[in-house]
Design a protein around this motif. Sequence first.
Motif: not given
Length: 314
Positions: A256-259, A268-272
């Motif tokens: 689950i992407r935090k953003l 995606d390594p660009a996101y936490d």
Amino acid sequence: MSQFCETCGEQVEPLHLYCSSCGAQAPMKTIVGSFAEPEYENPVYCCGCGKAAVKESAFCGWCGGDLYKKETAGTFFCPWCGGQAGAEAKICSSCGGSMDEWFAMKGAVAKELGYRGEFLLKEKMTGLTYHFRPGKGVTIGRAPDNDIPITCAWVSSRHGRIDGPKGFIEDLSSANGTYINRSPERIGKVPLHDVREFNVAGNFTFTLEKGPGLFAFRLTAILDEEESLKNGDRACFEALRNQYTILFEGDQALHIRKLDGHLTLSPDPAYDHYTIEVADGCYHYSDEKRGIRGVLLKKSRDNWPVNWVVKTGL
């Protein structure tokens, strides 16, 4: 003075160097007063250092070792009685306990301590809700007792259903039909692996995230919103837009992407991301940014991230 783990929030014994719940290093604080080594009723023993631990522990508070993982070093302690044994021993010479039986217990212990089955997780920052339903199907319809109720006159009382374990989506002889992949042909019963999105009653479009034994779907479009609002409940539609329904089968993980709460099987390594894993029939979560890895979600207290609201036993 009580200490609490900075990683999972569980209470830590005053003299312990590690959290017995998640294995993280205990807070580095000076404790005023004198404390004896804790005594436990029916303790378990760490295979790495031989120290006693409370029965509900997953990790040793003294060395941080996993209580249910066999040490490969030369020194080995019996998890039943704490007596020293050879690293290759199958039976403890002191108490007669079976080493193989102990390590086979990990799944049973996780089920006793951890959450399993259904639960609902709400992410407070994004407003998104994740509805975990391992091993169960999902019904869709106008009646309020459906798993996904759509209170609109165009939707039949029992409109359709999704069977995750068997892998199909089915229209239940609804008045206005169920459609897939933007095709004008209404469906009867089709395999889920053929479905990218599905439409209920010609107006409510849900998109799917799919993996082996995992199906997550969310309302992404109302094709004629003005007409829908004349025939339905705006609050119901808004709630559906913020809800994923998830069917799990077998051991696996999702992220689950935090953003923005985006759900994905490949982070995606660009996101936490938060990671939810199913293992031993229970749920574990990880947050790499905070150094949390595979923490069992326990029944005893809420050791969840602070921005999650969780309800169980749905």
